[in-house]
Write a protein that holds these residues in place. Structure first.
Motif, PDB file in Angstrom:
ATOM      1  N   PHE A 138      -0.999   0.093  -3.945  1.00 12.90           N
ATOM      2  CA  PHE A 138      -2.394  -0.346  -4.138  1.00 12.90           C
ATOM      3  C   PHE A 138      -3.165  -0.174  -2.828  1.00 12.90           C
ATOM      4  O   PHE A 138      -2.677  -0.588  -1.777  1.00 12.90           O
ATOM      5  CB  PHE A 138      -2.423  -1.827  -4.545  1.00 12.90           C
ATOM      6  N   ARG A 139      -4.319   0.412  -2.913  1.00 13.55           N
ATOM      7  CA  ARG A 139      -5.166   0.538  -1.724  1.00 13.55           C
ATOM      8  C   ARG A 139      -6.610   0.317  -2.139  1.00 13.55           C
ATOM      9  O   ARG A 139      -7.067   0.938  -3.105  1.00 13.55           O
ATOM     10  CB  ARG A 139      -5.035   1.938  -1.085  1.00 13.55           C
ATOM     11  N   ASN A 140      -7.278  -0.541  -1.404  1.00 19.69           N
ATOM     12  CA  ASN A 140      -8.681  -0.804  -1.738  1.00 19.69           C
ATOM     13  C   ASN A 140      -9.537   0.331  -1.166  1.00 19.69           C
ATOM     14  O   ASN A 140     -10.281   0.133  -0.204  1.00 19.69           O
ATOM     15  CB  ASN A 140      -9.090  -2.168  -1.179  1.00 19.69           C
ATOM     16  N   GLU A 141      -9.376   1.506  -1.723  1.00 20.50           N
ATOM     17  CA  GLU A 141     -10.060   2.702  -1.217  1.00 20.50           C
ATOM     18  C   GLU A 141     -11.577   2.484  -1.225  1.00 20.50           C
ATOM     19  O   GLU A 141     -12.125   1.939  -2.190  1.00 20.50           O
ATOM     20  CB  GLU A 141      -9.730   3.912  -2.106  1.00 20.50           C
ATOM     21  N   ILE A 142     -12.235   2.922  -0.162  1.00 20.13           N
ATOM     22  CA  ILE A 142     -13.697   2.754  -0.083  1.00 20.13           C
ATOM     23  C   ILE A 142     -14.369   3.614  -1.140  1.00 20.13           C
ATOM     24  O   ILE A 142     -15.305   3.189  -1.809  1.00 20.13           O
ATOM     25  CB  ILE A 142     -14.212   3.156   1.316  1.00 20.13           C
TER      26      ILE A 142
ATOM     27  N   ARG B  39      -7.812  10.087  -6.058  1.00 20.90           N
ATOM     28  CA  ARG B  39      -7.786   8.942  -5.140  1.00 20.90           C
ATOM     29  C   ARG B  39      -8.190   7.713  -5.924  1.00 20.90           C
ATOM     30  O   ARG B  39      -9.355   7.528  -6.259  1.00 20.90           O
ATOM     31  CB  ARG B  39      -8.731   9.160  -3.959  1.00 20.90           C
ATOM     32  N   SER B  40      -7.213   6.876  -6.230  1.00 18.03           N
ATOM     33  CA  SER B  40      -7.515   5.669  -6.998  1.00 18.03           C
ATOM     34  C   SER B  40      -7.055   4.448  -6.209  1.00 18.03           C
ATOM     35  O   SER B  40      -6.482   4.567  -5.130  1.00 18.03           O
ATOM     36  CB  SER B  40      -6.869   5.747  -8.377  1.00 18.03           C
ATOM     37  N   ARG B  41      -7.332   3.289  -6.755  1.00 27.93           N
ATOM     38  CA  ARG B  41      -6.994   2.055  -6.034  1.00 27.93           C
ATOM     39  C   ARG B  41      -5.617   1.528  -6.435  1.00 27.93           C
ATOM     40  O   ARG B  41      -5.007   0.772  -5.698  1.00 27.93           O
ATOM     41  CB  ARG B  41      -8.092   1.008  -6.273  1.00 27.93           C
TER      42      ARG B  41
ATOM     43  N   MET C   4       6.189   8.435  -5.165  1.00 32.27           N
ATOM     44  CA  MET C   4       7.611   8.792  -5.227  1.00 32.27           C
ATOM     45  C   MET C   4       7.963   9.128  -3.771  1.00 32.27           C
ATOM     46  O   MET C   4       7.498  10.144  -3.252  1.00 32.27           O
ATOM     47  CB  MET C   4       7.823  10.019  -6.127  1.00 32.27           C
ATOM     48  N   GLU C   5       8.711   8.224  -3.143  1.00 35.07           N
ATOM     49  CA  GLU C   5       8.960   8.392  -1.704  1.00 35.07           C
ATOM     50  C   GLU C   5      10.452   8.436  -1.403  1.00 35.07           C
ATOM     51  O   GLU C   5      11.256   7.782  -2.069  1.00 35.07           O
ATOM     52  CB  GLU C   5       8.326   7.251  -0.914  1.00 35.07           C
ATOM     53  N   ILE C   6      10.753   9.197  -0.361  1.00 34.25           N
ATOM     54  CA  ILE C   6      12.133   9.239   0.153  1.00 34.25           C
ATOM     55  C   ILE C   6      12.080   8.961   1.649  1.00 34.25           C
ATOM     56  O   ILE C   6      11.206   9.489   2.345  1.00 34.25           O
ATOM     57  CB  ILE C   6      12.773  10.634  -0.073  1.00 34.25           C
TER      58      ILE C   6
ATOM     59  N   GLN D 114      -6.487  20.134  -1.299  1.00 35.64           N
ATOM     60  CA  GLN D 114      -6.307  18.776  -0.782  1.00 35.64           C
ATOM     61  C   GLN D 114      -4.827  18.414  -0.728  1.00 35.64           C
ATOM     62  O   GLN D 114      -3.995  19.020  -1.414  1.00 35.64           O
ATOM     63  CB  GLN D 114      -7.002  17.777  -1.717  1.00 35.64           C
ATOM     64  N   GLU D 115      -4.551  17.331   0.037  1.00 35.33           N
ATOM     65  CA  GLU D 115      -3.154  16.882   0.205  1.00 35.33           C
ATOM     66  C   GLU D 115      -2.543  16.420  -1.107  1.00 35.33           C
ATOM     67  O   GLU D 115      -3.143  15.657  -1.853  1.00 35.33           O
ATOM     68  CB  GLU D 115      -3.117  15.717   1.198  1.00 35.33           C
ATOM     69  N   LEU D 116      -1.321  16.929  -1.351  1.00 35.49           N
ATOM     70  CA  LEU D 116      -0.561  16.474  -2.506  1.00 35.49           C
ATOM     71  C   LEU D 116       0.680  15.700  -2.047  1.00 35.49           C
ATOM     72  O   LEU D 116       0.992  14.648  -2.566  1.00 35.49           O
ATOM     73  CB  LEU D 116      -0.159  17.693  -3.359  1.00 35.49           C
TER      74      LEU D 116
ATOM     75  N   PRO E 202       0.812  -1.217   0.000  1.00 32.20           N
ATOM     76  CA  PRO E 202       0.000   0.000   0.000  1.00 32.20           C
ATOM     77  C   PRO E 202       0.845   1.267   0.000  1.00 32.20           C
ATOM     78  O   PRO E 202       0.318   2.368  -0.035  1.00 32.20           O
ATOM     79  CB  PRO E 202      -0.781  -0.114   1.314  1.00 32.20           C
ATOM     80  N   GLU E 203       2.162   1.106   0.103  1.00 32.71           N
ATOM     81  CA  GLU E 203       3.097   2.241   0.017  1.00 32.71           C
ATOM     82  C   GLU E 203       4.452   1.667  -0.374  1.00 32.71           C
ATOM     83  O   GLU E 203       4.729   0.489  -0.147  1.00 32.71           O
ATOM     84  CB  GLU E 203       3.206   2.978   1.362  1.00 32.71           C
ATOM     85  N   THR E 204       5.283   2.501  -0.973  1.00 35.36           N
ATOM     86  CA  THR E 204       6.612   2.009  -1.369  1.00 35.36           C
ATOM     87  C   THR E 204       7.592   2.114  -0.201  1.00 35.36           C
ATOM     88  O   THR E 204       8.653   1.491  -0.216  1.00 35.36           O
ATOM     89  CB  THR E 204       7.172   2.825  -2.557  1.00 35.36           C
TER      90      THR E 204
HETATM   91  N1  GAP Z   1       4.499   6.292   3.219  1.00 31.28           N
HETATM   92  C1  GAP Z   1       3.596   7.312   3.620  1.00 31.28           C
HETATM   93  C2  GAP Z   1       2.366   7.313   2.845  1.00 31.28           C
HETATM   94  O1  GAP Z   1       2.120   6.443   2.024  1.00 31.28           O
HETATM   95  P1  GAP Z   1       0.156   8.668   2.477  1.00 31.28           P
HETATM   96  O2  GAP Z   1      -0.217  10.045   2.967  1.00 31.28           O
HETATM   97  O3  GAP Z   1      -0.794   7.567   2.748  1.00 31.28           O
HETATM   98  O4  GAP Z   1       1.582   8.384   3.118  1.00 31.28           O
HETATM   99  C3  GAP Z   1       1.438   9.593   0.417  1.00 31.28           C
HETATM  100  O5  GAP Z   1       0.447   8.738   0.923  1.00 31.28           O
HETATM  101  C4  GAP Z   1       0.998  10.229  -0.883  1.00 31.28           C
HETATM  102  O6  GAP Z   1       0.578   9.221  -1.805  1.00 31.28           O
HETATM  103  C5  GAP Z   1      -0.213  11.156  -0.742  1.00 31.28           C
HETATM  104  O7  GAP Z   1       0.166  12.447  -0.342  1.00 31.28           O
HETATM  105  C6  GAP Z   1      -0.759  11.144  -2.160  1.00 31.28           C
HETATM  106  O8  GAP Z   1      -0.019  12.025  -2.975  1.00 31.28           O
HETATM  107  C7  GAP Z   1      -0.484   9.714  -2.600  1.00 31.28           C
HETATM  108  N2  GAP Z   1      -1.671   8.855  -2.408  1.00 31.28           N
HETATM  109  C8  GAP Z   1      -2.068   8.235  -1.288  1.00 31.28           C
HETATM  110  N3  GAP Z   1      -3.189   7.523  -1.493  1.00 31.28           N
HETATM  111  C9  GAP Z   1      -3.520   7.696  -2.796  1.00 31.28           C
HETATM  112  C10 GAP Z   1      -4.578   7.210  -3.628  1.00 31.28           C
HETATM  113  N4  GAP Z   1      -5.500   6.379  -3.184  1.00 31.28           N
HETATM  114  N5  GAP Z   1      -4.600   7.608  -4.931  1.00 31.28           N
HETATM  115  C11 GAP Z   1      -3.657   8.445  -5.418  1.00 31.28           C
HETATM  116  N6  GAP Z   1      -2.636   8.922  -4.677  1.00 31.28           N
HETATM  117  C12 GAP Z   1      -2.554   8.552  -3.383  1.00 31.28           C
END
Ligand code: GAP
Length: 508
Positions: free
Chosen positions: A242-246, A254-256, A261-263, A327-329, A210-212
């Motif tokens: 991948f996230r099974n967003e509601i 907000r997609s699934r 791009m993480e550091i 919204q959060e970017l 669900p995150e890199t």
């Molecule tokens: N490792 C920390 C982390 O994953 P997060 O706030 O859940 O934190 C980071 O996600 C970023 O990933 C968000 O600020 C957004 O840009 C992107 N992101 C998160 N969920 C997303 C989704 N369902 N669809 C598109 N982008 C998403």
């Protein structure tokens, strides 16, 4: 004269243009689409790759303190246990039993409707920039239907997560407008499960990441042991998550399936993390501006201390003014040594590093700037989308739609046009220049149609420069006209000047 499109139609205009010109398509469209999934077409994939490459160039190649990584999407399930995702990565959801629709409880708002001190019912709304207005209208309608006279008290919206158990049956479902069908909020796990190997039992359960970020923590020791890193240093990764967003919504916001791009930036436990956090916030803001987002559209949301996870020291989100609201970017979090300590405990492997400068051994702390590729792409489209009026070939003023992409990330950097396609001498020179430019950049060749129409087609897909080969080119001095997409101004340049100019604008 340039004017951005009115915000209420901006999202529709962007979605329409993306489909029409081959940037983004709904996934599986021939089967009616698949909610929360999108496909990137010929122009979309270029824009997406350019955003990723620019980020990688600026964050990895042009810095001495950051290394790259590309870890696997499916990792040992214990990683997600250690990180806390197996037990805690969920969103509160609420079901409407009648319509079978599902909402995120933190995106569903409600309020009692009180007239002269008496609660006459409830209103509910789904989160939107207009939620207050919609709720107030619904409350006035409720009062009218109940034929109540007197003062309607102000509508104060609260998240459904804050509803009291006795209120669940009273809040109307946004789907039906009637109370009695909403469930209490329940935790909904966001990780996609899959099975690995030939066994289909529970021991085979694995997760799509669900995150890199966890791939970075899992490889931190490898990089420390094999690289020449010294504190402070970062590890960067770009990849699918991948996230099974509601409630996937707002196009690619907000997609699934999306990309991050993480550091993870590792620092000494006693470092001035506040100063380093501030530095990262500024670096990230400047980067967004460098790819074309107006500075005034980017703001900071500092998370309240009492809302932070217990291990988190601070989090600031960079917010962007999307068509559907601010919204959060980009999330920039100070996560202490929590993740590495968790992995140290669960794996039994030491996560300490020897700090040559201080001769100390410790588990480093971390600052985590985490950005979504797709969300950046939507921000870029939002900032770039413009409608204006310019004169056509006949001098009449015409409406045009253009994408003011920065040359750094534009899908095509320039378009090359022979003024007339039935003049072989023009076509020959144009094709030669096209082939030459194509060796350096992604450029487009177009010989068909009136020159004004060719310019418009490129304006609409955000090609920053138009290069026209005309009779002056072949009969006089070899110069070509260079047209600027935004101002439509044209000037003559030599081939040498053209390459120098493009190099500065694209690679600078
Ligand atoms: N490792 C920390 C982390 O994953 P997060 O706030 O859940 O934190 C980071 O996600 C970023 O990933 C968000 O600020 C957004 O840009 C992107 N992101 C998160 N969920 C997303 C989704 N369902 N669809 C598109 N982008 C998403």
């Amino acid at each position: 004269m340039t004017a951005p499109a009115p915000s209420e139609t901006l999202m529709e205009a962007i979605v329409g243009l993306c489909k029409r010109r081959g940037f983004i398509f709904p996934s599986s469209e021939i089967y009616g689409g698949y909610n929360g999934f999108y496909d990137y077409g010929p122009l979309g994939v270029e824009l997406r790759n350019n955003i990723k490459q620019t980020w990688w160039r600026d964050m990895v190649h042009r810095r001495d303190d950051i290394e790259g990584l590309d870890s696997s999407i499916i990792m040992h399930p214990k990683i997600w246990k250690a990180s806390g995702h197996v037990d805690g990565f969920s969103d509160p959801m609420v079901d409407c039993k009648e319509s079978k629709l599902r909402y995120r409880a933190d995106q569903l708002f409600f309020s009692p409707v009180i007239v002269e001190g008496e609660t006459i019912g409830y209103v509910s709304v789904i989160e939107s920039p207009e939620q207050q207005e919609i709720a107030e209208k619904a409350a006035a309608e409720l009062k009218r239907k109940a034929a109540k006279q007197g003062n309607l008290e102000p509508i104060v919206l609260k998240e459904y997560t804050e509803a009291k158990p006795e209120e669940y049956a009273l809040v109307p479902s946004p789907a039906t407008g009637k109370p009695g069908s909403l469930t209490a909020p329940r935790e909904f796990k966001l990780m996609f499960e899959t099975k690995v190997g030939p066994l289909a039992d529970d021991s085979a359960v694995a997760y799509l990441r669900p995150e890199t970020a966890q791939g970075i923590f899992a490889n931190y020791k490898n990089i420390v042991d094999t690289g020449r890193v010294k504190i402070p240093f970062g590890i960067a990764q770009i990849g699918k998550a991948f996230r099974n967003e509601i409630t996937p919504r707002n196009f690619i916001f907000r997609s699934r399936e999306f990309e991050q791009m993480e550091i993870e930036y590792f620092i000494a436990p006693n470092a001035d993390w506040r100063a380093l956090h501030r530095e990262w916030i500024d670096t990230c803001t400047d980067w967004l501006v460098s790819i074309g987002l107006p500075r005034e559209s980017v703001s900071e949301d500092i998370h309240a201390e009492d809302k932070l996870a217990f291990y988190s020291q601070a989090t600031t989100d960079l917010m962007f003014k999307f068509p559907h609201g601010i919204q959060e970017l980009w999330g920039i979090a100070c996560r202490s040594d929590y993740d590495l300590k968790q992995h140290q405990e669960h794996s039994g492997k030491s996560m300490t590093i020897f700090d040559e400068a201080t001769k100390e051994k410790y588990v480093p702390h971390v600052i985590e700037p985490s950005l979504g590729v797709d969300r950046t792409l939507l921000a870029v489209l939002t900032a770039a989308y413009t409608e204006d009026e310019v004169p056509n070939d006949k001098g009449q003023v015409e409406k045009r739609t253009l994408l003011k992409f920065s040359p750094k990330i534009a899908p095509y950097k320039a378009a090359i046009f022979p003024l007339l396609k039935n003049k072989p001498e023009l076509v020959e020179v144009a094709e030669k220049l096209y082939k030459k430019l194509q060796r350096r950049w992604n450029v487009f060749y177009d010989a068909s149609g009136a020159i004004g129409r060719r310019y418009r087609r490129q304006d609409e897909i955000g090609t920053p420069f138009g290069i026209t080969i005309d009779f002056e080119t072949i009969e006089k001095d070899g110069t070509v006209t260079l047209r600027d997409r935004d101002t439509t101004e044209q000037r003559r340049v030599t081939e040498e000047e053209l390459f120098k100019f493009l190099e500065e604008k694209i690679d600078g």
